[in-house]
Design a protein around this motif. Sequence first.
Motif, PDB file in Angstrom:
ATOM      1  N   ALA A  62      -2.900   8.834  42.570  1.00  0.00           N
ATOM      2  CA  ALA A  62      -2.175  10.102  42.700  1.00  0.00           C
ATOM      3  C   ALA A  62      -2.414  10.998  41.487  1.00  0.00           C
ATOM      4  O   ALA A  62      -2.640  12.208  41.620  1.00  0.00           O
ATOM      5  N   ASP A  63      -2.377  10.408  40.291  1.00  0.00           N
ATOM      6  CA  ASP A  63      -2.625  11.187  39.071  1.00  0.00           C
ATOM      7  C   ASP A  63      -4.066  11.699  39.037  1.00  0.00           C
ATOM      8  O   ASP A  63      -4.329  12.831  38.621  1.00  0.00           O
ATOM      9  N   PHE A  64      -4.998  10.866  39.476  1.00  0.00           N
ATOM     10  CA  PHE A  64      -6.407  11.270  39.525  1.00  0.00           C
ATOM     11  C   PHE A  64      -6.579  12.468  40.456  1.00  0.00           C
ATOM     12  O   PHE A  64      -7.230  13.460  40.100  1.00  0.00           O
ATOM     13  N   GLU A  65      -5.988  12.366  41.648  1.00  0.00           N
ATOM     14  CA  GLU A  65      -6.137  13.450  42.619  1.00  0.00           C
ATOM     15  C   GLU A  65      -5.426  14.715  42.171  1.00  0.00           C
ATOM     16  O   GLU A  65      -5.819  15.826  42.558  1.00  0.00           O
ATOM     17  N   ALA A  66      -4.420  14.566  41.312  1.00  0.00           N
ATOM     18  CA  ALA A  66      -3.707  15.732  40.774  1.00  0.00           C
ATOM     19  C   ALA A  66      -4.436  16.344  39.579  1.00  0.00           C
ATOM     20  O   ALA A  66      -3.982  17.346  39.019  1.00  0.00           O
ATOM     21  N   GLY A  67      -5.555  15.749  39.166  1.00  0.00           N
ATOM     22  CA  GLY A  67      -6.343  16.291  38.060  1.00  0.00           C
ATOM     23  C   GLY A  67      -5.829  15.942  36.683  1.00  0.00           C
ATOM     24  O   GLY A  67      -6.202  16.587  35.689  1.00  0.00           O
ATOM     25  N   GLU A  68      -4.988  14.906  36.581  1.00  0.00           N
ATOM     26  CA  GLU A  68      -4.362  14.572  35.305  1.00  0.00           C
ATOM     27  C   GLU A  68      -5.347  14.074  34.249  1.00  0.00           C
ATOM     28  O   GLU A  68      -5.030  14.105  33.055  1.00  0.00           O
ATOM     29  N   ILE A  69      -6.527  13.582  34.651  1.00  0.00           N
ATOM     30  CA  ILE A  69      -7.509  13.124  33.641  1.00  0.00           C
ATOM     31  C   ILE A  69      -8.771  13.983  33.656  1.00  0.00           C
ATOM     32  O   ILE A  69      -9.770  13.651  33.032  1.00  0.00           O
ATOM     33  N   GLY A  70      -8.716  15.105  34.372  1.00  0.00           N
ATOM     34  CA  GLY A  70      -9.874  15.983  34.444  1.00  0.00           C
ATOM     35  C   GLY A  70     -10.939  15.419  35.366  1.00  0.00           C
ATOM     36  O   GLY A  70     -10.655  14.701  36.329  1.00  0.00           O
ATOM     37  N   GLU A  71     -12.184  15.716  35.047  1.00  0.00           N
ATOM     38  CA  GLU A  71     -13.303  15.223  35.859  1.00  0.00           C
ATOM     39  C   GLU A  71     -13.599  13.763  35.510  1.00  0.00           C
ATOM     40  O   GLU A  71     -13.646  13.393  34.334  1.00  0.00           O
ATOM     41  N   LEU A  72     -13.779  12.937  36.521  1.00  0.00           N
ATOM     42  CA  LEU A  72     -14.052  11.518  36.293  1.00  0.00           C
ATOM     43  C   LEU A  72     -15.415  11.322  35.652  1.00  0.00           C
ATOM     44  O   LEU A  72     -16.424  11.862  36.122  1.00  0.00           O
ATOM     45  N   VAL A  73     -15.456  10.522  34.587  1.00  0.00           N
ATOM     46  CA  VAL A  73     -16.707  10.210  33.902  1.00  0.00           C
ATOM     47  C   VAL A  73     -17.198   8.811  34.286  1.00  0.00           C
ATOM     48  O   VAL A  73     -18.346   8.625  34.679  1.00  0.00           O
ATOM     49  N   THR A  74     -16.302   7.826  34.173  1.00  0.00           N
ATOM     50  CA  THR A  74     -16.729   6.455  34.457  1.00  0.00           C
ATOM     51  C   THR A  74     -15.537   5.602  34.884  1.00  0.00           C
ATOM     52  O   THR A  74     -14.377   5.967  34.638  1.00  0.00           O
ATOM     53  N   VAL A  75     -15.840   4.475  35.531  1.00  0.00           N
ATOM     54  CA  VAL A  75     -14.830   3.524  36.005  1.00  0.00           C
ATOM     55  C   VAL A  75     -15.152   2.142  35.450  1.00  0.00           C
ATOM     56  O   VAL A  75     -16.326   1.744  35.410  1.00  0.00           O
ATOM     57  N   GLU A  76     -14.113   1.429  35.016  1.00  0.00           N
ATOM     58  CA  GLU A  76     -14.271   0.039  34.595  1.00  0.00           C
ATOM     59  C   GLU A  76     -13.230  -0.788  35.350  1.00  0.00           C
ATOM     60  O   GLU A  76     -12.049  -0.454  35.319  1.00  0.00           O
ATOM     61  N   ALA A  77     -13.669  -1.828  36.024  1.00  0.00           N
ATOM     62  CA  ALA A  77     -12.732  -2.659  36.780  1.00  0.00           C
ATOM     63  C   ALA A  77     -13.067  -4.122  36.567  1.00  0.00           C
ATOM     64  O   ALA A  77     -14.243  -4.483  36.440  1.00  0.00           O
ATOM     65  N   TYR A  78     -12.047  -4.951  36.528  1.00  0.00           N
ATOM     66  CA  TYR A  78     -12.309  -6.379  36.347  1.00  0.00           C
ATOM     67  C   TYR A  78     -11.243  -7.217  37.024  1.00  0.00           C
ATOM     68  O   TYR A  78     -10.151  -6.746  37.326  1.00  0.00           O
TER      69      TYR A  78
ATOM     70  N   THR B 231     -12.803  13.559  31.632  1.00  0.00           N
ATOM     71  CA  THR B 231     -13.140  14.532  30.597  1.00  0.00           C
ATOM     72  C   THR B 231     -11.929  14.933  29.769  1.00  0.00           C
ATOM     73  O   THR B 231     -12.059  15.360  28.620  1.00  0.00           O
ATOM     74  N   GLU B 232     -10.722  14.786  30.345  1.00  0.00           N
ATOM     75  CA  GLU B 232      -9.525  15.250  29.645  1.00  0.00           C
ATOM     76  C   GLU B 232      -8.452  14.175  29.483  1.00  0.00           C
ATOM     77  O   GLU B 232      -7.425  14.423  28.850  1.00  0.00           O
ATOM     78  N   GLY B 233      -8.680  13.011  30.052  1.00  0.00           N
ATOM     79  CA  GLY B 233      -7.677  11.963  29.955  1.00  0.00           C
ATOM     80  C   GLY B 233      -8.229  10.625  30.393  1.00  0.00           C
ATOM     81  O   GLY B 233      -9.414  10.499  30.729  1.00  0.00           O
ATOM     82  N   CYS B 234      -7.365   9.619  30.391  1.00  0.00           N
ATOM     83  CA  CYS B 234      -7.775   8.255  30.729  1.00  0.00           C
ATOM     84  C   CYS B 234      -6.572   7.540  31.326  1.00  0.00           C
ATOM     85  O   CYS B 234      -5.430   7.777  30.907  1.00  0.00           O
ATOM     86  N   SER B 235      -6.824   6.660  32.314  1.00  0.00           N
ATOM     87  CA  SER B 235      -5.704   5.932  32.914  1.00  0.00           C
ATOM     88  C   SER B 235      -6.095   4.487  33.195  1.00  0.00           C
ATOM     89  O   SER B 235      -7.280   4.169  33.321  1.00  0.00           O
ATOM     90  N   GLN B 236      -5.074   3.626  33.303  1.00  0.00           N
ATOM     91  CA  GLN B 236      -5.309   2.208  33.564  1.00  0.00           C
ATOM     92  C   GLN B 236      -4.187   1.648  34.440  1.00  0.00           C
ATOM     93  O   GLN B 236      -3.010   1.726  34.091  1.00  0.00           O
TER      94      GLN B 236
END
Length: 354
Positions: A133-149, A251-256
Amino acid sequence: MKKIAILGLGEGRSTMSAALQSDKLELVKVCDRNEELCKHRAKEFDFHQYTTEYQDLLSDPEIDIIAIYTPDKFHAEHIKMALEAGKNVVCTKPLIDDLAKAKELLELCEKSGKRVFVGQSSRFFEPMKRQRADFEAGEIGELVTVEAYYHADHRWFLGKGWSLEKAFKWLYGGMSHPVDLVRWYLPDIEEVMGYGMLSPNGKAGGLKNNDTMHFIFKAADGRVARASGVYTGPVQPTVRDSEMSCILRGTEGCSQGDYMDLRYAITTKTGEEKLITFDHKLKHFFRFEGKSHHAGEYQNYLEYFVDCLESGKTAYPDLKEGIGTVAVMQAMDLSMELGRPVKIKEILEKYDLL
């Protein structure tokens, strides 16, 4: 309200709980070849409409949805039978274990007019829902990369005899979660490269295939991601790390988003740092002994599927996306075997899926 039946009552235990507690579903019947397991679930949930014959579900005109939780090698045939019987389908991950059957399923799904939804439960865990939801709302800007484990001490799993068979691979049974999370944000994975090994603990326990794996993905637009899976050794304390996690760097934020811990962290585009927990939903997600099974996520995704059916929208991951994830995992498998990058196109061409 949609009427649902469940095939496979091992993992299907969570689905029984989900359906019985949902006001959007009516559980009509459950099925397992093991009659003793049927009786056990009947007593556990005080629900006694069970059968040992799949055909009883297929021929029941009341049933709108069949939820499939049988072993992976049976998924394709069970999906096919459900579609031929005019049923919508929920199937647990990994969707199928043989892409040779994929084209027939796609054609049958189109012909039947019914929907197939892949039960990728981790998308429907509260931290991952908030992250999306935060991603779709633009809270971290444009997505650069994804890390999942997905790193877990699953040595207890070696007690299941079939886990020691040559056919069992943690690549499909475990890494389907982080791979799906990567594809949720970067659906057009073009190439993958990875390495794997069978750990000393895995060897000692009798595993036949790699239990320790790390991969890099390249999307068609040039963005990269990584995913890893480690399954037969100790893990960090939960205050430091979670068994499964998805990190989005923008580009503008990060989430986990973390799993099984109901924990989410974000640095927003305004620089605000938040750590959010969802402990008030603990009983929704974990209804049985300890933090086992996935009843909460299953209820969330079943209700999402019902909403999509009633609104005419496509529920994702659908059959096509699920097949795409299997193709990515087969490319990962091949990359470990050959020691080189593998293009997803190689896999799709082989099975006439382009």
